[in-house]
Design an enzyme around this catalytic site. Structure first.
Site, PDB file in Angstrom:
ATOM      1  N   HIS A 138      -7.150  -4.765   3.681  1.00 31.20           N
ATOM      2  CA  HIS A 138      -7.871  -5.839   4.356  1.00 31.20           C
ATOM      3  C   HIS A 138      -9.363  -5.534   4.430  1.00 31.20           C
ATOM      4  O   HIS A 138      -9.944  -4.962   3.514  1.00 31.20           O
ATOM      5  CB  HIS A 138      -7.290  -6.101   5.742  1.00 31.20           C
ATOM      6  CG  HIS A 138      -5.844  -6.473   5.760  1.00 31.20           C
ATOM      7  ND1 HIS A 138      -5.236  -7.199   4.757  1.00 31.20           N
ATOM      8  CD2 HIS A 138      -4.858  -6.218   6.670  1.00 31.20           C
ATOM      9  CE1 HIS A 138      -3.968  -7.387   5.048  1.00 31.20           C
ATOM     10  NE2 HIS A 138      -3.702  -6.796   6.188  1.00 31.20           N
ATOM     11  N   ALA A 176       0.833  -1.203   0.000  1.00 37.07           N
ATOM     12  CA  ALA A 176       0.000   0.000   0.000  1.00 37.07           C
ATOM     13  C   ALA A 176       0.869   1.255   0.000  1.00 37.07           C
ATOM     14  O   ALA A 176       0.606   2.211  -0.747  1.00 37.07           O
ATOM     15  CB  ALA A 176      -0.926  -0.003   1.220  1.00 37.07           C
TER      16      ALA A 176
END
EC number: 4.1.99.29
Length: 276
Positions: A148, A110
């Site tokens: 997530h 990320a």
């Protein structure tokens, strides 16, 4: 031989590794001592060389290729599954320059994708992934990059999506988005790595063939997650690439690491990505 095995408590990982660690499939000559940690903690443990086999962010892999090789099974790579940039008040990504942005760890994919998208977004605040939405909602940071199950729950915090980094990556490159893979120490040797890869592939196949069998184990490590979010998490991150990266997945990983090398973010590779 007993090997240390690191993976996260997220539903996709506990789903994938359930059969392996519960010895429902065989890996002749090896047993596994599992350690469940947040992915950024795993990144750090691998950088220390503390784990024989581990889930890893592909960003972190860029620093570890001398000592670890990539396995073809067990990872998270796909389409429509990338990190999201969420905010409470910003109206554009350009508006975030010079403002604090929370990311789920220095070596996460990320963080890498954000840097590749715009190197000018460099005021980064490193937080555990589950603390990012709260920090954005309280105004402690201007935006956050979420991963997530946060993909499914951020609206409950009053946040809006500013950018899907996965969509940007797919549109920019045409490749699927590589999030995390499984690595093994090169020192284990080619035959051992091949055996571990086969066993991991069998563990994924077992989970897919017996989808309810791992539920108790999965839920034990995701107690704060609803059944619906847990199922959505698995459906999003476990796919055909989890069985085998294949040529398309391998090309996507190589391209991501190549872009990171060109940007001067990770060192250039001196070893092949795969040992087996």
């Amino acid at each position: 031989m007993e090997l240390s095995l690191g993976y996260s408590p997220c539903p996709n990982d506990t789903f994938i590794f359930f059969a392996l660690v519960h010895r429902l499939i065989e890996c002749p000559g090896f047993t596994f001592r599992e350690r469940l940690e947040d992915v950024e903690t795993l990144n750090g443990l691998a950088r220390e060389g503390s784990l024989d086999v581990s889930k890893i962010s592909y960003h972190a892999l860029g620093y570890l290729r001398d000592d670890y090789c990539l396995l073809r099974a067990g990872g998270a790579l796909g389409r429509g599954c990338g990190p999201l940039v969420v905010t409470k008040g910003a109206r554009s990504m350009a508006e975030l320059r010079g403002k604090p942005i929370a990311v789920p760890g220095r070596y996460t994919t990320a963080a890498l994708l954000l840097r590749l998208f715009d190197p000018g977004l460099d005021t980064l605040v490193y937080l555990p992934f589950h603390e990012i939405m709260g920090a954005v909602a309280r105004g402690e940071v201007a935006a956050g990059v979420i991963i997530h199950e946060s993909r499914f729950t951020f609206p409950a915090y009053g946040l809006t999506k500013l950018l899907d980094l996965g969509d940007w990556w797919e549109g920019e490159t045409g490749h699927a988005i590589p999030l995390g893979g499984i690595i093994a120490k090169r020192s284990l040797g080619r035959e051992a790595v091949r055996a571990i890869d086969r066993a991991l592939r069998a563990s994924v196949a077992y989970a897919q063939a017996h989808p309810g069998e791992a539920n108790e184990y999965i839920r034990a490590h995701s107690q704060e997650m609803s059944d619906e979010v847990c199922a959505a998490h698995i459906n999003l991150y476990v796919n055909d690439y989890s069985l085998d990266l294949g040529p398309v997945g391998e090309e996507a990983v190589s391209y991501l690491l190549g872009r990171a090398e060109e940007a001067g973010i990770v060192p250039r590779a001196t070893q092949p990505l795969f040992l087996s």
